[in-house]
Write an enzyme that holds these catalytic residues in place. Structure first.
Site, PDB file in Angstrom:
ATOM      1  N   ASP A   8       0.575  -1.768  -0.152  1.00 15.83           N
ATOM      2  CA  ASP A   8      -0.277  -0.421   0.143  1.00 15.83           C
ATOM      3  C   ASP A   8       0.620   1.099  -0.283  1.00 15.83           C
ATOM      4  O   ASP A   8       2.271   1.137   0.030  1.00 15.83           O
ATOM      5  CB  ASP A   8      -1.424  -0.069   1.036  1.00 15.83           C
ATOM      6  CG  ASP A   8       0.138  -0.332   1.949  1.00 15.83           C
ATOM      7  OD1 ASP A   8       1.221   0.235   2.500  1.00 15.83           O
ATOM      8  OD2 ASP A   8      -1.049  -0.190   3.561  1.00 15.83           O
ATOM      9  N   HIS A   9       0.729   2.585   0.334  1.00 16.56           N
ATOM     10  CA  HIS A   9       1.002   3.311   0.170  1.00 16.56           C
ATOM     11  C   HIS A   9       1.934   3.395   1.555  1.00 16.56           C
ATOM     12  O   HIS A   9       3.503   4.428   0.819  1.00 16.56           O
ATOM     13  CB  HIS A   9       0.103   5.062   0.371  1.00 16.56           C
ATOM     14  CG  HIS A   9      -0.921   4.541   1.458  1.00 16.56           C
ATOM     15  ND1 HIS A   9      -1.555   4.286   1.619  1.00 16.56           N
ATOM     16  CD2 HIS A   9      -0.462   6.132   2.767  1.00 16.56           C
ATOM     17  CE1 HIS A   9      -2.195   4.410   3.219  1.00 16.56           C
ATOM     18  NE2 HIS A   9      -1.427   4.665   3.295  1.00 16.56           N
ATOM     19  N   CYS A  65       3.483  -3.219   3.880  1.00 24.48           N
ATOM     20  CA  CYS A  65       2.337  -1.567   3.963  1.00 24.48           C
ATOM     21  C   CYS A  65       2.913  -1.383   5.016  1.00 24.48           C
ATOM     22  O   CYS A  65       4.488  -1.236   5.535  1.00 24.48           O
ATOM     23  CB  CYS A  65       1.110  -2.047   5.072  1.00 24.48           C
ATOM     24  SG  CYS A  65       0.994  -3.740   5.956  1.00 24.48           S
ATOM     25  N   GLY A  66       2.721  -0.280   5.821  1.00 24.06           N
ATOM     26  CA  GLY A  66       2.960   0.712   6.983  1.00 24.06           C
ATOM     27  C   GLY A  66       3.869  -0.682   8.041  1.00 24.06           C
ATOM     28  O   GLY A  66       4.924   0.144   8.280  1.00 24.06           O
ATOM     29  N   THR A  67       3.415  -1.206   8.517  1.00 24.37           N
ATOM     30  CA  THR A  67       3.368  -1.176   9.998  1.00 24.37           C
ATOM     31  C   THR A  67       3.778  -3.801   8.962  1.00 24.37           C
ATOM     32  O   THR A  67       4.156  -3.736  10.366  1.00 24.37           O
ATOM     33  CB  THR A  67       2.231  -2.558  10.850  1.00 24.37           C
ATOM     34  OG1 THR A  67       1.114  -2.089  10.464  1.00 24.37           O
ATOM     35  CG2 THR A  67       2.287  -0.452  11.743  1.00 24.37           C
ATOM     36  N   GLY A  68       2.809  -3.418   8.787  1.00 20.07           N
ATOM     37  CA  GLY A  68       2.464  -5.433   7.913  1.00 20.07           C
ATOM     38  C   GLY A  68       1.771  -5.687   8.040  1.00 20.07           C
ATOM     39  O   GLY A  68       1.397  -6.636   8.427  1.00 20.07           O
ATOM     40  N   ILE A  69       1.658  -5.446   9.803  1.00 18.50           N
ATOM     41  CA  ILE A  69       0.117  -6.004  10.326  1.00 18.50           C
ATOM     42  C   ILE A  69      -1.290  -6.127   9.313  1.00 18.50           C
ATOM     43  O   ILE A  69      -2.051  -7.400   9.494  1.00 18.50           O
ATOM     44  CB  ILE A  69      -0.163  -5.713  11.568  1.00 18.50           C
ATOM     45  CG1 ILE A  69       0.964  -4.869  12.124  1.00 18.50           C
ATOM     46  CG2 ILE A  69      -1.040  -6.072  12.170  1.00 18.50           C
ATOM     47  CD1 ILE A  69       1.398  -4.276  13.445  1.00 18.50           C
ATOM     48  N   GLY A  70      -2.241  -5.136   9.081  1.00 19.14           N
ATOM     49  CA  GLY A  70      -2.751  -5.535   8.103  1.00 19.14           C
ATOM     50  C   GLY A  70      -2.895  -5.908   6.717  1.00 19.14           C
ATOM     51  O   GLY A  70      -3.490  -6.659   7.178  1.00 19.14           O
ATOM     52  N   MET A  71      -1.494  -5.975   6.484  1.00 14.01           N
ATOM     53  CA  MET A  71      -1.095  -7.359   4.684  1.00 14.01           C
ATOM     54  C   MET A  71      -1.413  -8.574   5.362  1.00 14.01           C
ATOM     55  O   MET A  71      -2.307  -9.635   4.948  1.00 14.01           O
ATOM     56  CB  MET A  71      -0.150  -6.805   4.340  1.00 14.01           C
ATOM     57  CG  MET A  71       0.126  -5.596   3.891  1.00 14.01           C
ATOM     58  SD  MET A  71      -0.611  -5.891   2.445  1.00 14.01           S
ATOM     59  CE  MET A  71      -0.435  -4.515   0.898  1.00 14.01           C
ATOM     60  N   HIS A  98       9.670 -24.167   9.661  1.00 11.96           N
ATOM     61  CA  HIS A  98       8.594 -24.328  10.479  1.00 11.96           C
ATOM     62  C   HIS A  98       7.186 -24.256  10.196  1.00 11.96           C
ATOM     63  O   HIS A  98       6.142 -24.959  10.299  1.00 11.96           O
ATOM     64  CB  HIS A  98       8.360 -24.197  11.813  1.00 11.96           C
ATOM     65  CG  HIS A  98       9.649 -24.341  12.712  1.00 11.96           C
ATOM     66  ND1 HIS A  98       9.622 -23.730  13.869  1.00 11.96           N
ATOM     67  CD2 HIS A  98      10.681 -24.882  11.872  1.00 11.96           C
ATOM     68  CE1 HIS A  98      11.079 -24.556  14.689  1.00 11.96           C
ATOM     69  NE2 HIS A  98      11.757 -24.754  13.480  1.00 11.96           N
ATOM     70  N   ARG A 133       6.493 -33.573  12.471  1.00 10.70           N
ATOM     71  CA  ARG A 133       5.957 -32.350  13.218  1.00 10.70           C
ATOM     72  C   ARG A 133       5.063 -31.357  12.573  1.00 10.70           C
ATOM     73  O   ARG A 133       3.849 -30.322  13.011  1.00 10.70           O
ATOM     74  CB  ARG A 133       6.542 -32.578  14.355  1.00 10.70           C
ATOM     75  CG  ARG A 133       7.874 -31.352  14.430  1.00 10.70           C
ATOM     76  CD  ARG A 133       9.137 -31.477  15.871  1.00 10.70           C
ATOM     77  NE  ARG A 133      10.077 -30.425  15.907  1.00 10.70           N
ATOM     78  CZ  ARG A 133      10.757 -30.303  15.184  1.00 10.70           C
ATOM     79  NH1 ARG A 133      10.896 -31.237  14.452  1.00 10.70           N
ATOM     80  NH2 ARG A 133      11.695 -29.267  15.169  1.00 10.70           N
ATOM     81  N   HIS A 134       6.207 -30.327  11.724  1.00 12.35           N
ATOM     82  CA  HIS A 134       5.668 -29.601  11.299  1.00 12.35           C
ATOM     83  C   HIS A 134       4.413 -29.480  10.150  1.00 12.35           C
ATOM     84  O   HIS A 134       3.601 -29.314  10.189  1.00 12.35           O
ATOM     85  CB  HIS A 134       6.787 -28.750  10.970  1.00 12.35           C
ATOM     86  CG  HIS A 134       7.641 -28.189  11.644  1.00 12.35           C
ATOM     87  ND1 HIS A 134       8.094 -27.563  12.996  1.00 12.35           N
ATOM     88  CD2 HIS A 134       9.376 -28.378  11.843  1.00 12.35           C
ATOM     89  CE1 HIS A 134       8.795 -27.530  13.430  1.00 12.35           C
ATOM     90  NE2 HIS A 134       9.232 -27.469  12.816  1.00 12.35           N
TER      91      HIS A 134
END
Ligand code: RB5
Length: 142
Positions: A8-9, A65-71, A98, A133-134
């Site tokens: 994003d921007h 994105c700005g934080t990476g969180i929304g993406m 993992h 296991r993974h």
């Protein structure tokens, strides 16, 4: 490797640096936007990369994105997607080994370009461990 990327921007400038880096390494880059720093809606751009992964047009994806969180939140709503928000090299390596993560998310307001490119390199270079296991744990949520 074919890499699908979008931002994003908030992630636009870093995306340009990542694309230049990927090109210099010989990867094929699918750039799904956005095209500048004008305000836009990150879920639209997350979807273009999750589509590329699920349609097998790309091997791995990168969302910025700005934080990476929304993406990462938007991408992880999509079946088949394991998007990892990474702001350090250890996590980038571990999530490939993992979690078999298929999308790397980063926040351009969190990491500088130097660290971001190291995270990208680590994410792309690290294979899934293929350990039972993974595989078992991933199958419990995807
Ligand atoms: C845009 O201002 C910002 O909200 C976005 O880039 C991202 O950080 C959202 O999670």
């Amino acid at each position: 490797m074919i890499i699908s990327i979008a931002c994003d921007h908030g992630g636009y400038e870093l995306k340009l640096e990542v694309i230049e880096h990927l090109n210099s390494l010989g990867h094929t880059v699918i750039d799904n936007g956005c095209e500048g720093t004008a305000s836009c809606d990150y879920p639209i751009y997350a979807k273009s990369v999750t589509d590329d992964i699920n349609e097998k047009k790309a091997d791995l994806g990168i969302l910025i994105c700005g934080t990476g969180i929304g993406m990462s939140m938007a991408a992880n709503k999509v079946e088949g997607i394991r998007a990892a928000l990474c702001h350090d090299v250890f996590s980038a390596k571990a999530t490939r080994e993992h979690n078999n993560a298929n999308i790397l998310c980063m926040g351009a307001r969190v990491v500088g370009p130097g660290l971001a490119l190291m995270i990208v390199d680590t994410f792309l270079e690290t294979p899934f461990s293929n350990e039972e296991r993974h595989i078992r744990r991933i199958s419990m949520y995807s």
